[in-house]
Design a protein around this motif. Structure first.
Motif, PDB file in Angstrom:
ATOM      1  N   TYR A 191       0.836  -1.202   0.000  1.00 45.95           N
ATOM      2  CA  TYR A 191       0.000   0.000   0.000  1.00 45.95           C
ATOM      3  C   TYR A 191       0.866   1.244   0.000  1.00 45.95           C
ATOM      4  CZ  TYR A 191      -3.952  -2.992   1.182  1.00 45.95           C
ATOM      5  OH  TYR A 191      -4.908  -3.965   1.156  1.00 45.95           O
ATOM      6  N   ASP A 192       0.281   2.328  -0.496  1.00 45.42           N
ATOM      7  CA  ASP A 192       0.904   3.645  -0.443  1.00 45.42           C
ATOM      8  C   ASP A 192       0.309   4.401   0.736  1.00 45.42           C
ATOM      9  OD1 ASP A 192       2.149   6.177  -1.341  1.00 45.42           O
ATOM     10  OD2 ASP A 192       0.085   6.713  -1.842  1.00 45.42           O
ATOM     11  N   LYS A 193       1.160   4.857   1.646  1.00 44.20           N
ATOM     12  CA  LYS A 193       0.708   5.557   2.840  1.00 44.20           C
ATOM     13  C   LYS A 193       0.290   6.977   2.505  1.00 44.20           C
ATOM     14  CE  LYS A 193       0.050   6.502   7.179  1.00 44.20           C
ATOM     15  NZ  LYS A 193      -1.110   5.915   7.875  1.00 44.20           N
ATOM     16  N   ASP A 194      -0.959   7.326   2.843  1.00 46.86           N
ATOM     17  CA  ASP A 194      -1.480   8.682   2.668  1.00 46.86           C
ATOM     18  C   ASP A 194      -1.842   9.264   4.021  1.00 46.86           C
ATOM     19  OD1 ASP A 194      -1.262   8.883  -0.112  1.00 46.86           O
ATOM     20  OD2 ASP A 194      -3.142   7.801  -0.410  1.00 46.86           O
ATOM     21  N   THR A 195      -1.589  10.527   4.198  1.00 46.10           N
ATOM     22  CA  THR A 195      -1.854  11.180   5.484  1.00 46.10           C
ATOM     23  C   THR A 195      -3.306  11.597   5.627  1.00 46.10           C
ATOM     24  OG1 THR A 195       0.422  12.011   5.529  1.00 46.10           O
ATOM     25  CG2 THR A 195      -1.162  13.062   7.009  1.00 46.10           C
ATOM     26  N   PHE A 196      -3.872  12.173   4.588  1.00 45.69           N
ATOM     27  CA  PHE A 196      -5.204  12.748   4.697  1.00 45.69           C
ATOM     28  C   PHE A 196      -6.273  11.959   3.943  1.00 45.69           C
ATOM     29  CE2 PHE A 196      -2.122  16.266   4.981  1.00 45.69           C
ATOM     30  CZ  PHE A 196      -2.377  16.649   6.291  1.00 45.69           C
ATOM     31  N   THR A 197      -5.883  10.976   3.160  1.00 49.20           N
ATOM     32  CA  THR A 197      -6.850  10.170   2.420  1.00 49.20           C
ATOM     33  C   THR A 197      -6.579   8.701   2.690  1.00 49.20           C
ATOM     34  OG1 THR A 197      -5.460  10.103   0.437  1.00 49.20           O
ATOM     35  CG2 THR A 197      -7.041  11.922   0.610  1.00 49.20           C
ATOM     36  N   THR A 198      -7.403   7.846   2.118  1.00 43.37           N
ATOM     37  CA  THR A 198      -7.218   6.411   2.311  1.00 43.37           C
ATOM     38  C   THR A 198      -5.947   5.928   1.622  1.00 43.37           C
ATOM     39  OG1 THR A 198      -8.589   5.995   0.367  1.00 43.37           O
ATOM     40  CG2 THR A 198      -9.678   5.933   2.514  1.00 43.37           C
ATOM     41  N   ASP A 199      -5.297   4.950   2.213  1.00 39.48           N
ATOM     42  CA  ASP A 199      -4.080   4.391   1.624  1.00 39.48           C
ATOM     43  C   ASP A 199      -4.416   3.666   0.319  1.00 39.48           C
ATOM     44  OD1 ASP A 199      -2.956   5.351   3.891  1.00 39.48           O
ATOM     45  OD2 ASP A 199      -2.429   3.411   4.766  1.00 39.48           O
ATOM     46  N   ASP A 200      -3.564   3.849  -0.682  1.00 42.04           N
ATOM     47  CA  ASP A 200      -3.830   3.311  -2.013  1.00 42.04           C
ATOM     48  C   ASP A 200      -3.217   1.925  -2.182  1.00 42.04           C
ATOM     49  OD1 ASP A 200      -5.196   5.611  -3.014  1.00 42.04           O
ATOM     50  OD2 ASP A 200      -3.259   6.636  -3.113  1.00 42.04           O
ATOM     51  N   HIS A 201      -3.950   1.076  -2.874  1.00 41.77           N
ATOM     52  CA  HIS A 201      -3.506  -0.287  -3.138  1.00 41.77           C
ATOM     53  C   HIS A 201      -2.411  -0.279  -4.205  1.00 41.77           C
ATOM     54  CE1 HIS A 201      -4.151  -4.412  -4.999  1.00 41.77           C
ATOM     55  NE2 HIS A 201      -3.959  -4.698  -3.731  1.00 41.77           N
ATOM     56  N   MET A 202      -1.322  -1.025  -3.937  1.00 39.73           N
ATOM     57  CA  MET A 202      -0.193  -1.076  -4.869  1.00 39.73           C
ATOM     58  C   MET A 202       0.159  -2.505  -5.276  1.00 39.73           C
ATOM     59  SD  MET A 202       2.359   1.782  -3.197  1.00 39.73           S
ATOM     60  CE  MET A 202       3.587   1.531  -4.479  1.00 39.73           C
ATOM     61  N   GLY A 203      -0.754  -3.442  -5.095  1.00 34.92           N
ATOM     62  CA  GLY A 203      -0.501  -4.805  -5.540  1.00 34.92           C
ATOM     63  C   GLY A 203      -0.516  -5.804  -4.402  1.00 34.92           C
ATOM     64  N   GLU A 204      -0.551  -7.082  -4.777  1.00 29.63           N
ATOM     65  CA  GLU A 204      -0.636  -8.152  -3.789  1.00 29.63           C
ATOM     66  C   GLU A 204      -0.063  -9.433  -4.384  1.00 29.63           C
ATOM     67  OE1 GLU A 204      -5.200  -9.572  -4.569  1.00 29.63           O
ATOM     68  OE2 GLU A 204      -4.866  -7.683  -3.485  1.00 29.63           O
ATOM     69  N   ALA A 205       0.158 -10.418  -3.517  1.00 31.15           N
ATOM     70  CA  ALA A 205       0.668 -11.715  -3.961  1.00 31.15           C
ATOM     71  C   ALA A 205       0.346 -12.749  -2.907  1.00 31.15           C
ATOM     72  CB  ALA A 205       2.167 -11.654  -4.217  1.00 31.15           C
ATOM     73  N   GLU A 206       0.293 -14.026  -3.325  1.00 37.88           N
ATOM     74  CA  GLU A 206       0.116 -15.150  -2.413  1.00 37.88           C
ATOM     75  C   GLU A 206       1.191 -16.184  -2.706  1.00 37.88           C
ATOM     76  OE1 GLU A 206      -3.697 -16.939  -2.296  1.00 37.88           O
ATOM     77  OE2 GLU A 206      -4.700 -15.195  -1.439  1.00 37.88           O
ATOM     78  N   ILE A 207       1.677 -16.810  -1.631  1.00 36.84           N
ATOM     79  CA  ILE A 207       2.739 -17.802  -1.768  1.00 36.84           C
ATOM     80  C   ILE A 207       2.326 -19.067  -1.038  1.00 36.84           C
ATOM     81  CG2 ILE A 207       5.151 -18.338  -1.267  1.00 36.84           C
ATOM     82  CD1 ILE A 207       5.661 -15.307  -1.233  1.00 36.84           C
ATOM     83  N   ASP A 208       2.424 -20.196  -1.716  1.00 35.25           N
ATOM     84  CA  ASP A 208       2.169 -21.488  -1.101  1.00 35.25           C
ATOM     85  C   ASP A 208       3.424 -21.910  -0.346  1.00 35.25           C
ATOM     86  OD1 ASP A 208       1.441 -24.010  -0.368  1.00 35.25           O
ATOM     87  OD2 ASP A 208       1.425 -24.848  -2.394  1.00 35.25           O
ATOM     88  N   ILE A 209       3.354 -21.939   1.003  1.00 31.95           N
ATOM     89  CA  ILE A 209       4.538 -22.273   1.798  1.00 31.95           C
ATOM     90  C   ILE A 209       4.559 -23.746   2.216  1.00 31.95           C
ATOM     91  CG2 ILE A 209       4.748 -19.920   2.650  1.00 31.95           C
ATOM     92  CD1 ILE A 209       3.573 -20.906   5.325  1.00 31.95           C
ATOM     93  N   GLN A 210       3.588 -24.529   1.745  1.00 35.87           N
ATOM     94  CA  GLN A 210       3.542 -25.938   2.128  1.00 35.87           C
ATOM     95  C   GLN A 210       4.827 -26.684   1.756  1.00 35.87           C
ATOM     96  OE1 GLN A 210       0.755 -27.957   3.658  1.00 35.87           O
ATOM     97  NE2 GLN A 210       2.666 -29.068   3.942  1.00 35.87           N
ATOM     98  N   PRO A 211       5.372 -26.538   0.535  1.00 37.71           N
ATOM     99  CA  PRO A 211       6.630 -27.250   0.213  1.00 37.71           C
ATOM    100  C   PRO A 211       7.793 -26.837   1.108  1.00 37.71           C
ATOM    101  CG  PRO A 211       5.524 -26.539  -1.788  1.00 37.71           C
ATOM    102  CD  PRO A 211       4.807 -25.875  -0.656  1.00 37.71           C
ATOM    103  N   LEU A 212       7.878 -25.562   1.455  1.00 35.08           N
ATOM    104  CA  LEU A 212       8.937 -25.097   2.344  1.00 35.08           C
ATOM    105  C   LEU A 212       8.804 -25.746   3.716  1.00 35.08           C
ATOM    106  CD1 LEU A 212      11.318 -23.064   2.811  1.00 35.08           C
ATOM    107  CD2 LEU A 212       9.580 -21.458   3.643  1.00 35.08           C
ATOM    108  N   VAL A 213       7.574 -25.816   4.247  1.00 37.31           N
ATOM    109  CA  VAL A 213       7.329 -26.439   5.549  1.00 37.31           C
ATOM    110  C   VAL A 213       7.660 -27.925   5.497  1.00 37.31           C
ATOM    111  CG1 VAL A 213       5.588 -26.958   7.296  1.00 37.31           C
ATOM    112  CG2 VAL A 213       5.597 -24.714   6.178  1.00 37.31           C
ATOM    113  N   SER A 214       7.262 -28.594   4.413  1.00 39.66           N
ATOM    114  CA  SER A 214       7.541 -30.024   4.269  1.00 39.66           C
ATOM    115  C   SER A 214       9.042 -30.292   4.240  1.00 39.66           C
ATOM    116  CB  SER A 214       6.890 -30.561   2.989  1.00 39.66           C
ATOM    117  OG  SER A 214       5.479 -30.416   3.042  1.00 39.66           O
ATOM    118  N   ALA A 215       9.786 -29.438   3.527  1.00 33.49           N
ATOM    119  CA  ALA A 215      11.235 -29.607   3.478  1.00 33.49           C
ATOM    120  C   ALA A 215      11.863 -29.385   4.848  1.00 33.49           C
ATOM    121  CB  ALA A 215      11.833 -28.642   2.455  1.00 33.49           C
ATOM    122  N   ALA A 216      11.364 -28.399   5.580  1.00 35.93           N
ATOM    123  CA  ALA A 216      11.904 -28.115   6.909  1.00 35.93           C
ATOM    124  C   ALA A 216      11.633 -29.270   7.864  1.00 35.93           C
ATOM    125  CB  ALA A 216      11.298 -26.825   7.455  1.00 35.93           C
ATOM    126  N   LYS A 217      10.461 -29.875   7.764  1.00 30.72           N
ATOM    127  CA  LYS A 217      10.149 -31.029   8.611  1.00 30.72           C
ATOM    128  C   LYS A 217      11.049 -32.214   8.270  1.00 30.72           C
ATOM    129  CE  LYS A 217       5.269 -30.074   9.630  1.00 30.72           C
ATOM    130  NZ  LYS A 217       3.869 -30.566   9.442  1.00 30.72           N
TER     131      LYS A 217
END
Length: 417
Positions: A327-353
Protein backbone atom coordinates in the motif's frame (compact mmCIF):
# COMPACT_ATOMS: atom_id res chain seq x y z
CA UNK A 1 -3.89 -15.99 -7.27
CA UNK A 2 -2.21 -18.72 -5.27
CA UNK A 3 0.93 -19.85 -7.01
CA UNK A 4 1.92 -23.51 -7.28
CA UNK A 5 5.23 -25.21 -6.68
CA UNK A 6 6.64 -27.64 -9.20
CA UNK A 7 9.34 -30.28 -9.10
CA UNK A 8 9.66 -30.29 -5.33
CA UNK A 9 12.08 -33.00 -4.25
CA UNK A 10 10.38 -35.30 -1.79
CA UNK A 11 13.03 -36.21 0.77
CA UNK A 12 13.10 -37.45 4.22
CA UNK A 13 15.10 0.82 35.52
CA UNK A 14 14.96 -0.90 38.86
CA UNK A 15 11.55 0.10 40.20
CA UNK A 16 11.67 1.14 43.86
CA UNK A 17 8.12 2.52 44.13
CA UNK A 18 6.44 0.67 46.99
CA UNK A 19 3.08 0.90 45.22
CA UNK A 20 4.04 -0.68 41.89
CA UNK A 21 5.54 -4.05 41.16
CA UNK A 22 6.22 -3.82 37.46
CA UNK A 23 6.93 -0.18 36.60
CA UNK A 24 5.10 2.50 34.64
CA UNK A 25 6.76 1.60 31.33
CA UNK A 26 4.49 -1.45 31.05
CA UNK A 27 0.88 -0.92 29.86
CA UNK A 28 -0.37 -3.42 32.42
CA UNK A 29 1.24 -1.70 35.42
CA UNK A 30 -1.07 -2.01 38.43
CA UNK A 31 -0.56 -0.48 41.89
CA UNK A 32 -0.25 -3.27 44.42
CA UNK A 33 -1.48 -3.25 47.99
CA UNK A 34 1.21 -3.53 50.61
CA UNK A 35 1.44 -7.13 51.77
CA UNK A 36 4.26 -9.49 52.76
CA UNK A 37 3.96 -11.68 49.66
CA UNK A 38 4.42 -8.76 47.26
CA UNK A 39 7.25 -7.39 49.38
CA UNK A 40 8.99 -10.76 49.17
CA UNK A 41 8.74 -10.90 45.37
CA UNK A 42 9.89 -7.29 45.11
CA UNK A 43 12.88 -8.06 47.28
CA UNK A 44 13.70 -11.10 45.18
CA UNK A 45 13.35 -9.09 41.99
CA UNK A 46 15.86 -6.49 43.18
CA UNK A 47 18.31 -9.24 44.02
CA UNK A 48 17.87 -10.62 40.48
CA UNK A 49 18.96 -7.40 38.75
CA UNK A 50 21.78 -8.39 36.43
CA UNK A 51 24.75 -6.32 35.27
CA UNK A 52 24.86 -4.96 31.72
CA UNK A 53 28.58 -5.58 31.32
CA UNK A 54 30.42 -7.67 28.74
CA UNK A 55 28.09 -10.61 29.34
CA UNK A 56 25.64 -9.09 26.85
CA UNK A 57 21.84 -9.30 26.64
CA UNK A 58 21.70 -12.94 25.54
CA UNK A 59 23.86 -14.02 28.44
CA UNK A 60 21.71 -12.07 30.85
CA UNK A 61 18.63 -13.60 29.30
CA UNK A 62 20.04 -17.08 29.86
CA UNK A 63 20.72 -16.15 33.49
CA UNK A 64 17.07 -15.15 33.87
CA UNK A 65 16.01 -18.46 32.34
CA UNK A 66 18.18 -20.24 34.87
CA UNK A 67 16.16 -18.95 37.80
CA UNK A 68 13.86 -21.68 39.17
CA UNK A 69 10.57 -19.87 38.56
CA UNK A 70 11.54 -19.09 34.97
CA UNK A 71 12.81 -22.58 34.17
CA UNK A 72 9.24 -23.77 33.50
CA UNK A 73 6.43 -22.26 31.43
CA UNK A 74 4.43 -19.71 33.44
CA UNK A 75 1.16 -21.11 32.11
CA UNK A 76 1.50 -24.89 31.74
CA UNK A 77 4.71 -25.83 33.57
CA UNK A 78 6.56 -27.24 30.56
CA UNK A 79 10.31 -27.34 31.24
CA UNK A 80 12.89 -25.18 29.46
CA UNK A 81 10.63 -22.48 27.93
CA UNK A 82 12.22 -20.68 24.99
CA UNK A 83 9.64 -17.94 24.40
CA UNK A 84 8.92 -14.68 26.23
CA UNK A 85 5.91 -12.41 26.51
CA UNK A 86 7.78 -9.12 26.70
CA UNK A 87 4.73 -7.11 27.74
CA UNK A 88 3.68 -9.56 30.48
CA UNK A 89 7.20 -10.50 31.57
CA UNK A 90 6.72 -14.28 31.49
CA UNK A 91 8.73 -17.15 30.02
CA UNK A 92 6.48 -19.57 28.12
CA UNK A 93 6.70 -22.71 25.99
CA UNK A 94 6.13 -22.78 22.25
CA UNK A 95 2.62 -24.23 22.56
CA UNK A 96 1.49 -21.50 24.95
CA UNK A 97 3.27 -18.89 22.81
CA UNK A 98 0.84 -19.63 19.97
CA UNK A 99 -2.09 -18.78 22.24
CA UNK A 100 -0.33 -15.62 23.41
CA UNK A 101 0.13 -14.52 19.80
CA UNK A 102 -3.60 -14.91 19.22
CA UNK A 103 -4.31 -12.58 22.14
CA UNK A 104 -2.85 -9.72 20.10
CA UNK A 105 0.26 -7.65 20.75
CA UNK A 106 -1.75 -5.12 22.78
CA UNK A 107 -1.94 -7.87 25.43
CA UNK A 108 1.05 -10.13 24.83
CA UNK A 109 4.06 -9.34 22.64
CA UNK A 110 5.88 -12.62 22.00
CA UNK A 111 9.60 -12.98 21.27
CA UNK A 112 11.88 -15.97 20.94
CA UNK A 113 14.86 -16.41 23.26
CA UNK A 114 16.88 -17.99 20.44
CA UNK A 115 15.48 -16.59 17.19
CA UNK A 116 15.07 -12.88 18.01
CA UNK A 117 17.76 -10.30 18.65
CA UNK A 118 17.72 -8.89 22.19
CA UNK A 119 18.88 -5.58 23.62
CA UNK A 120 19.89 -4.73 27.18
CA UNK A 121 16.81 -2.50 27.43
CA UNK A 122 14.53 -5.44 26.71
CA UNK A 123 16.27 -7.62 29.27
CA UNK A 124 16.08 -4.75 31.79
CA UNK A 125 12.33 -4.70 31.22
CA UNK A 126 12.05 -8.41 31.97
CA UNK A 127 14.06 -7.92 35.17
CA UNK A 128 11.78 -5.05 36.22
CA UNK A 129 8.65 -7.12 35.57
CA UNK A 130 9.93 -9.81 37.92
CA UNK A 131 9.60 -12.94 35.79
CA UNK A 132 7.18 -15.83 36.18
CA UNK A 133 6.95 -15.65 39.97
CA UNK A 134 5.80 -12.03 40.04
CA UNK A 135 3.46 -12.48 37.08
CA UNK A 136 1.73 -15.55 38.53
CA UNK A 137 1.40 -13.86 41.91
CA UNK A 138 -0.44 -11.09 40.08
CA UNK A 139 -2.49 -12.91 37.45
CA UNK A 140 -3.29 -15.98 39.56
CA UNK A 141 -3.93 -14.17 42.85
CA UNK A 142 -7.44 -15.62 43.18
CA UNK A 143 -7.20 -18.84 41.17
CA UNK A 144 -10.28 -20.91 42.16
CA UNK A 145 -9.86 -24.51 43.28
CA UNK A 146 -12.07 -25.69 40.45
CA UNK A 147 -9.84 -24.05 37.78
CA UNK A 148 -6.81 -26.15 36.97
CA UNK A 149 -3.74 -24.82 35.21
CA UNK A 150 -2.85 -26.58 31.96
CA UNK A 151 -0.17 -29.25 32.01
CA UNK A 152 2.62 -29.80 29.48
CA UNK A 153 0.47 -32.37 27.65
CA UNK A 154 -2.77 -30.34 27.76
CA UNK A 155 -4.69 -29.68 24.55
CA UNK A 156 -4.62 -26.36 22.74
CA UNK A 157 -8.23 -25.78 23.80
CA UNK A 158 -7.35 -26.13 27.49
CA UNK A 159 -4.38 -23.80 27.12
CA UNK A 160 -6.35 -21.16 25.22
CA UNK A 161 -9.22 -21.20 27.71
CA UNK A 162 -6.93 -20.75 30.72
CA UNK A 163 -4.61 -18.17 29.14
CA UNK A 164 -7.49 -16.00 27.95
CA UNK A 165 -9.07 -16.09 31.40
CA UNK A 166 -5.73 -15.32 33.03
CA UNK A 167 -4.46 -12.43 30.91
CA UNK A 168 -7.26 -11.19 28.64
CA UNK A 169 -10.25 -11.46 30.97
CA UNK A 170 -8.14 -11.20 34.16
CA UNK A 171 -10.54 -13.43 36.05
CA UNK A 172 -8.01 -14.39 38.72
CA UNK A 173 -7.04 -10.89 39.84
CA UNK A 174 -8.58 -9.80 43.14
CA UNK A 175 -11.06 -6.91 43.07
CA UNK A 176 -8.61 -4.42 44.58
CA UNK A 177 -6.19 -4.98 41.72
CA UNK A 178 -8.92 -4.66 39.10
CA UNK A 179 -10.04 -1.38 40.69
CA UNK A 180 -6.43 -0.20 40.75
CA UNK A 181 -6.16 -0.86 37.03
CA UNK A 182 -9.02 1.53 36.32
CA UNK A 183 -7.51 4.15 38.65
CA UNK A 184 -4.11 3.82 36.99
CA UNK A 185 -5.70 4.17 33.53
CA UNK A 186 -7.63 7.29 34.56
CA UNK A 187 -4.50 8.77 36.10
CA UNK A 188 -2.84 8.64 32.69
CA UNK A 189 -5.73 10.41 31.01
CA UNK A 190 -7.67 7.48 29.51
CA UNK A 191 -11.43 7.16 29.64
CA UNK A 192 -11.58 3.44 28.85
CA UNK A 193 -11.27 0.69 31.44
CA UNK A 194 -8.06 -0.83 30.11
CA UNK A 195 -6.28 -1.88 26.95
CA UNK A 196 -7.59 -5.43 27.14
CA UNK A 197 -11.14 -4.33 26.30
CA UNK A 198 -10.36 -1.54 23.82
CA UNK A 199 -11.60 -3.16 20.62
CA UNK A 200 -10.45 -0.26 18.51
CA UNK A 201 -6.88 -0.57 19.68
CA UNK A 202 -4.60 -2.13 17.11
CA UNK A 203 -0.87 -2.46 17.36
CA UNK A 204 1.10 -4.54 14.88
CA UNK A 205 4.23 -6.41 15.87
CA UNK A 206 7.46 -4.71 14.88
CA UNK A 207 10.77 -6.39 14.36
CA UNK A 208 13.10 -6.33 17.32
CA UNK A 209 15.75 -4.54 15.26
CA UNK A 210 13.51 -1.46 15.30
CA UNK A 211 12.69 -1.44 19.03
CA UNK A 212 14.28 1.59 20.68
CA UNK A 213 13.35 2.95 24.09
CA UNK A 214 10.94 0.25 25.27
CA UNK A 215 9.44 2.44 27.94
CA UNK A 216 8.29 4.93 25.32
CA UNK A 217 7.15 2.11 23.03
CA UNK A 218 4.94 0.64 25.73
CA UNK A 219 3.55 4.04 26.63
CA UNK A 220 2.67 4.56 22.98
CA UNK A 221 0.97 1.18 22.77
CA UNK A 222 -1.07 2.14 25.85
CA UNK A 223 -2.69 4.98 23.94
CA UNK A 224 -5.73 4.35 21.80
CA UNK A 225 -4.94 4.51 18.11
CA UNK A 226 -6.65 3.77 14.84
CA UNK A 227 -5.15 1.35 12.31
CA UNK A 228 -2.60 2.99 10.06
CA UNK A 229 -4.26 1.40 7.07
CA UNK A 230 -7.62 2.76 5.96
CA UNK A 231 -9.38 0.56 3.35
CA UNK A 232 -9.86 2.41 0.10
CA UNK A 233 -13.38 2.70 -1.25
CA UNK A 234 -11.93 2.40 -4.75
CA UNK A 235 -10.83 -1.17 -4.11
CA UNK A 236 -12.88 -4.12 -5.23
CA UNK A 237 -15.07 -5.83 -2.64
CA UNK A 238 -12.74 -8.84 -2.62
CA UNK A 239 -9.68 -6.72 -1.89
CA UNK A 240 -11.57 -4.74 0.73
CA UNK A 241 -12.63 -7.90 2.51
CA UNK A 242 -9.11 -9.33 2.43
CA UNK A 243 -7.59 -6.09 3.65
CA UNK A 244 -10.15 -5.68 6.41
CA UNK A 245 -9.60 -9.18 7.70
CA UNK A 246 -5.82 -8.82 7.65
CA UNK A 247 -5.99 -5.71 9.82
CA UNK A 248 -8.69 -6.70 12.25
CA UNK A 249 -7.73 -10.27 13.00
CA UNK A 250 -5.97 -9.34 16.25
CA UNK A 251 -9.29 -8.08 17.60
CA UNK A 252 -11.40 -11.05 16.62
CA UNK A 253 -11.90 -14.20 18.60
CA UNK A 254 -10.03 -16.87 16.67
CA UNK A 255 -10.78 -20.53 17.03
CA UNK A 256 -8.42 -23.01 18.58
CA UNK A 257 -5.35 -23.27 16.35
CA UNK A 258 -2.48 -25.74 16.43
CA UNK A 259 0.89 -24.49 15.18
CA UNK A 260 3.44 -26.55 13.28
CA UNK A 261 6.31 -24.09 13.31
CA UNK A 262 7.41 -20.55 12.54
CA UNK A 263 8.16 -18.73 9.33
CA UNK A 264 10.70 -15.90 9.24
CA UNK A 265 10.05 -13.50 6.35
CA UNK A 266 12.60 -10.95 5.21
CA UNK A 267 10.93 -8.28 3.07
CA UNK A 268 14.00 -7.35 1.05
CA UNK A 269 12.99 -4.78 -1.56
CA UNK A 270 10.45 -3.59 -4.10
CA UNK A 271 11.29 -2.73 -7.68
CA UNK A 272 9.49 -0.44 -10.15
CA UNK A 273 6.41 -0.12 -7.95
CA UNK A 274 3.29 1.71 -9.08
CA UNK A 275 3.04 5.51 -8.80
CA UNK A 276 0.31 6.67 -6.41
CA UNK A 277 1.45 10.19 -5.35
CA UNK A 278 1.78 12.12 -8.64
CA UNK A 279 5.44 11.18 -9.20
CA UNK A 280 6.22 8.57 -6.53
CA UNK A 281 4.74 6.55 -3.64
CA UNK A 282 5.26 5.90 0.10
CA UNK A 283 5.03 2.08 0.14
CA UNK A 284 4.69 -0.41 2.99
CA UNK A 285 3.92 -4.13 3.04
CA UNK A 286 1.34 -6.06 5.06
CA UNK A 287 2.13 -9.72 5.67
CA UNK A 288 -0.70 -12.11 6.60
CA UNK A 289 -0.79 -15.79 7.51
CA UNK A 290 -4.13 -17.14 8.67
CA UNK A 291 -5.40 -14.84 11.43
CA UNK A 292 -2.04 -13.13 11.95
CA UNK A 293 -0.92 -9.89 10.36
CA UNK A 294 2.24 -7.76 10.50
CA UNK A 295 3.36 -4.59 8.78
CA UNK A 296 6.67 -3.14 7.61
CA UNK A 297 7.74 0.45 8.07
CA UNK A 298 6.80 3.05 5.44
CA UNK A 299 9.52 4.03 2.94
CA UNK A 300 9.04 7.65 1.93
CA UNK A 301 9.06 8.75 -1.72
CA UNK A 302 10.42 5.61 -3.36
CA UNK A 303 9.36 3.33 -6.19
CA UNK A 304 12.34 1.05 -5.45
CA UNK A 305 12.15 0.78 -1.64
CA UNK A 306 14.64 -1.27 0.37
CA UNK A 307 13.17 -2.62 3.60
CA UNK A 308 15.42 -5.52 4.63
CA UNK A 309 12.89 -6.01 7.42
CA UNK A 310 12.45 -9.38 9.13
CA UNK A 311 9.04 -10.42 10.42
CA UNK A 312 8.07 -13.71 12.07
CA UNK A 313 4.70 -15.50 12.15
CA UNK A 314 3.45 -18.79 13.58
CA UNK A 315 2.44 -21.39 11.00
CA UNK A 316 -1.07 -22.73 11.72
CA UNK A 317 -2.36 -26.17 10.77
CA UNK A 318 -3.80 -26.50 8.15
CA UNK A 319 -1.21 -24.32 6.44
CA UNK A 320 -2.74 -21.29 4.66
CA UNK A 321 -1.02 -19.30 1.89
CA UNK A 322 1.28 -16.45 2.87
CA UNK A 323 -0.32 -13.20 1.67
CA UNK A 324 1.49 -9.97 0.88
CA UNK A 325 -0.23 -6.66 0.21
CA UNK A 326 1.52 -3.42 -0.73
CA UNK A 327 0.00 0.00 0.00
CA UNK A 328 0.90 3.64 -0.44
CA UNK A 329 0.71 5.56 2.84
CA UNK A 330 -1.48 8.68 2.67
CA UNK A 331 -1.85 11.18 5.48
CA UNK A 332 -5.20 12.75 4.70
CA UNK A 333 -6.85 10.17 2.42
CA UNK A 334 -7.22 6.41 2.31
CA UNK A 335 -4.08 4.39 1.62
CA UNK A 336 -3.83 3.31 -2.01
CA UNK A 337 -3.51 -0.29 -3.14
CA UNK A 338 -0.19 -1.08 -4.87
CA UNK A 339 -0.50 -4.80 -5.54
CA UNK A 340 -0.64 -8.15 -3.79
CA UNK A 341 0.67 -11.71 -3.96
CA UNK A 342 0.12 -15.15 -2.41
CA UNK A 343 2.74 -17.80 -1.77
CA UNK A 344 2.17 -21.49 -1.10
CA UNK A 345 4.54 -22.27 1.80
CA UNK A 346 3.54 -25.94 2.13
CA UNK A 347 6.63 -27.25 0.21
CA UNK A 348 8.94 -25.10 2.34
CA UNK A 349 7.33 -26.44 5.55
CA UNK A 350 7.54 -30.02 4.27
CA UNK A 351 11.24 -29.61 3.48
CA UNK A 352 11.90 -28.12 6.91
CA UNK A 353 10.15 -31.03 8.61
CA UNK A 354 12.09 -33.56 6.56
CA UNK A 355 15.44 -32.04 7.51
CA UNK A 356 14.74 -30.75 11.04
CA UNK A 357 16.95 -33.44 12.62
CA UNK A 358 19.46 -33.65 9.79
CA UNK A 359 23.18 -33.59 10.52
CA UNK A 360 24.03 -32.37 7.02
CA UNK A 361 26.40 -29.40 7.18
CA UNK A 362 26.97 -28.61 3.51
CA UNK A 363 24.49 -26.55 1.49
CA UNK A 364 22.18 -28.43 -0.83
CA UNK A 365 19.14 -27.83 -3.01
CA UNK A 366 15.91 -29.38 -1.75
CA UNK A 367 13.49 -28.24 -4.43
CA UNK A 368 12.70 -25.68 -7.09
CA UNK A 369 9.68 -23.56 -7.95
CA UNK A 370 9.82 -23.02 -11.73
CA UNK A 371 9.00 -19.59 -13.17
CA UNK A 372 6.38 -19.92 -15.93
CA UNK A 373 3.85 -17.70 -17.65
CA UNK A 374 1.18 -19.28 -15.45
CA UNK A 375 2.63 -18.07 -12.14
CA UNK A 376 3.94 -14.79 -10.75
CA UNK A 377 7.62 -15.68 -10.43
CA UNK A 378 10.19 -13.42 -12.09
CA UNK A 379 12.79 -16.20 -11.88
CA UNK A 380 13.03 -19.74 -10.51
CA UNK A 381 12.78 -19.96 -6.74
CA UNK A 382 14.96 -22.57 -5.01
CA UNK A 383 14.48 -24.16 -1.59
CA UNK A 384 17.93 -24.66 -0.04
CA UNK A 385 19.40 -26.20 3.08
CA UNK A 386 21.98 -23.69 4.33
CA UNK A 387 23.82 -24.20 7.65
CA UNK A 388 21.04 -26.51 8.79
CA UNK A 389 18.34 -23.94 7.94
CA UNK A 390 15.71 -24.39 5.23
CA UNK A 391 15.42 -21.19 3.21
CA UNK A 392 13.77 -19.96 0.03
CA UNK A 393 14.36 -16.78 -2.00
CA UNK A 394 11.43 -15.49 -4.07
CA UNK A 395 11.16 -12.65 -6.61
CA UNK A 396 7.57 -12.22 -7.80
CA UNK A 397 5.36 -9.86 -9.76
CA UNK A 398 2.63 -8.09 -7.80
CA UNK A 399 -0.93 -8.83 -8.92
CA UNK A 400 -3.96 -6.57 -9.50
CA UNK A 401 -1.71 -3.60 -10.22
CA UNK A 402 -0.12 -2.16 -13.35
CA UNK A 403 3.46 -2.99 -12.32
CA UNK A 404 5.79 -3.86 -9.46
CA UNK A 405 8.12 -6.61 -8.24
CA UNK A 406 8.74 -7.76 -4.66
CA UNK A 407 11.78 -9.69 -3.42
CA UNK A 408 11.49 -11.70 -0.18
CA UNK A 409 13.41 -14.41 1.69
CA UNK A 410 11.70 -17.16 3.71
CA UNK A 411 13.02 -19.44 6.45
CA UNK A 412 10.96 -22.17 8.10
CA UNK A 413 11.61 -23.22 11.71
CA UNK A 414 9.88 -26.48 12.71
CA UNK A 415 8.02 -26.72 16.00
CA UNK A 416 10.65 -28.98 17.55
CA UNK A 417 13.30 -26.29 17.15
Amino acid sequence: MTTKHENIISTKQDNTDDDCLIGECCPLAIPYPRNPAVALVRSQKKDQTLPTGPQGPLGRLEDLLGQPSNAICADCGSPDPKWVSLSLGVFICIKCSGVHRNLGVHISKVLSVKLDEWSDEQVDLLVDLGGNAAANLKYEALLPDNVKKPKPDSSIEERADFIRKKYEQQQFLDSSLQTALVVQSTRHGHSHSGPLHDKRHYDKQATTSRIHGLGQAFRNSWRRKEPEYKPSRKMTSTNSNNSSSSHCNNNTSPGMVEFVGLIKVNIVRGTNLAVRDVMTSDPYVILSLGQQSMKTRVIKSSLNPVWNERLMLSIPDPIPPLKLQVYDKDTFTTDDHMGEAEIDIQPLVSAAKAYENSSITESMQLGKWIATKDNTLVKDSVINLVDGKVKQEIVLKLQNVERGVLQIELECVPLSQ
